[in-house]
Design an enzyme around this catalytic site. Sequence first.
Site, PDB file in Angstrom:
ATOM      1  N   MET A  30      27.928  34.724  41.175  1.00  0.00           N
ATOM      2  CA  MET A  30      27.405  33.422  40.743  1.00  0.00           C
ATOM      3  C   MET A  30      28.399  32.740  39.794  1.00  0.00           C
ATOM      4  O   MET A  30      28.053  31.778  39.110  1.00  0.00           O
ATOM      5  CB  MET A  30      26.043  33.587  40.076  1.00  0.00           C
ATOM      6  CG  MET A  30      25.003  34.152  41.051  1.00  0.00           C
ATOM      7  SD  MET A  30      23.312  33.751  40.620  1.00  0.00           S
ATOM      8  CE  MET A  30      23.176  34.542  39.029  1.00  0.00           C
ATOM      9  N   HIS A  37      33.159  41.249  37.286  1.00  0.00           N
ATOM     10  CA  HIS A  37      33.373  40.655  38.611  1.00  0.00           C
ATOM     11  C   HIS A  37      34.779  40.998  39.118  1.00  0.00           C
ATOM     12  O   HIS A  37      34.969  41.324  40.294  1.00  0.00           O
ATOM     13  CB  HIS A  37      33.280  39.125  38.545  1.00  0.00           C
ATOM     14  CG  HIS A  37      31.956  38.588  38.110  1.00  0.00           C
ATOM     15  ND1 HIS A  37      31.782  37.908  36.925  1.00  0.00           N
ATOM     16  CD2 HIS A  37      30.748  38.600  38.706  1.00  0.00           C
ATOM     17  CE1 HIS A  37      30.522  37.524  36.820  1.00  0.00           C
ATOM     18  NE2 HIS A  37      29.873  37.933  37.867  1.00  0.00           N
ATOM     19  N   VAL A 176      31.228  47.443  34.049  1.00  0.00           N
ATOM     20  CA  VAL A 176      32.325  47.233  33.101  1.00  0.00           C
ATOM     21  C   VAL A 176      31.721  46.738  31.786  1.00  0.00           C
ATOM     22  O   VAL A 176      30.857  45.856  31.782  1.00  0.00           O
ATOM     23  CB  VAL A 176      33.347  46.215  33.657  1.00  0.00           C
ATOM     24  CG1 VAL A 176      34.435  45.924  32.629  1.00  0.00           C
ATOM     25  CG2 VAL A 176      33.963  46.745  34.946  1.00  0.00           C
TER      26      VAL A 176
HETATM   27  P1  AMP Z   1      26.536  37.848  39.302  1.00  0.00           P
HETATM   28  O1  AMP Z   1      27.622  36.830  39.220  1.00  0.00           O
HETATM   29  O2  AMP Z   1      25.885  38.161  37.995  1.00  0.00           O
HETATM   30  O3  AMP Z   1      25.546  37.553  40.411  1.00  0.00           O
HETATM   31  O4  AMP Z   1      27.246  39.209  39.727  1.00  0.00           O
HETATM   32  C1  AMP Z   1      28.045  39.300  40.869  1.00  0.00           C
HETATM   33  C2  AMP Z   1      28.413  40.740  41.107  1.00  0.00           C
HETATM   34  O5  AMP Z   1      29.107  41.239  39.957  1.00  0.00           O
HETATM   35  C3  AMP Z   1      27.186  41.650  41.298  1.00  0.00           C
HETATM   36  O6  AMP Z   1      27.495  42.618  42.303  1.00  0.00           O
HETATM   37  C4  AMP Z   1      27.034  42.290  39.951  1.00  0.00           C
HETATM   38  O7  AMP Z   1      26.397  43.548  39.977  1.00  0.00           O
HETATM   39  C5  AMP Z   1      28.483  42.433  39.520  1.00  0.00           C
HETATM   40  N1  AMP Z   1      28.595  42.568  38.061  1.00  0.00           N
HETATM   41  C6  AMP Z   1      28.060  41.756  37.112  1.00  0.00           C
HETATM   42  N2  AMP Z   1      28.331  42.227  35.885  1.00  0.00           N
HETATM   43  C7  AMP Z   1      29.056  43.359  36.066  1.00  0.00           C
HETATM   44  C8  AMP Z   1      29.645  44.326  35.183  1.00  0.00           C
HETATM   45  N3  AMP Z   1      29.547  44.213  33.851  1.00  0.00           N
HETATM   46  N4  AMP Z   1      30.320  45.365  35.720  1.00  0.00           N
HETATM   47  C9  AMP Z   1      30.422  45.506  37.075  1.00  0.00           C
HETATM   48  N5  AMP Z   1      29.901  44.632  37.953  1.00  0.00           N
HETATM   49  C10 AMP Z   1      29.230  43.585  37.461  1.00  0.00           C
END
Ligand code: AMP
Length: 282
Positions: A30, A37, A176
Amino acid sequence: MQLIETINEMSQVATAAVRRNKTIAFVPTMGFLHQGHLSLMAHARGLADILVASIFVNPTQFGPNEDLDRYPRALESDSQKCRDQGVDYLFFPQSQEMYPDGWQTTVNVSRVTANLCGKNRPVHFTGVATVVLKLFNIIKPTLTVFGEKDYQQLVTIRRMVKDLNLEVDVVGQPTVREPDGLAMSSRNVHLSTEERRSALSLSASLARARDMVAAGARATAPIIADLTSFITNHPHTNPDYVSLVDPETLEDLNVIETGALLALAVKVGQTRLIDNCILSVS
Ligand code: AMP
């Protein structure tokens, strides 16, 4: 790196790549990208010929009183970060094209979405599963990489892929964290200095639970009670849930036998944060 805004163009690029027998790795996001990410992209980069990332703040996964309007956005710096990770195509569709007038089909993954975030966010996982299936159909990935940070989301996508016989490998990647333990999240930007301090109660709870299990604790109720009061002793915190569940079914456990997923969702000020870890009994 090529920026692609329309479904038609993205779909044509993907079809041409598949025809050339190229493998496609896909990382949906997103946006407002952080190191979490980027770690997914770095991992995906090594797994396929072509790397596609998407940025789409998906309106259907937000409930009426959630933070869709204040979700942070930064397309320009995000593009640069994707370029630096070796992304070949960055897809950023428009809402009107993803959900044109008259759309009415959704994907409902039932049982693994019933507990945890699904309890208080009833539309959330239907929105997630629906948009991810749409993105899979447009991008035609060989594999996709998701973060374990959103553990229930990862389980839901794996379930959908299995149940609907989708030919895409789902790869999970570890959370992370900031140097002090806070799980990276696009939403962390909303935290005030004091709230940022209280937000550390989430990652500290994971360590606290690990210690309790290592010391022999097995009944879940006392662990949950301890963690809940530990969190609420920090100012501005309001736990949505503190749960110990089976890592596959995501159903509540009374006793930890072989292992458990500890999952937390806590409102810190106006910002809802989640974190989790697997607790193994050795
Ligand atoms: P989002 O933009 O929040 O929808 O996340 C996109 C992708 O990044 C999803 O697969 C999340 O699980 C992953 N993600 C978000 N935060 C983290 C993090 N701190 N460590 C690893 N992956 C993450």
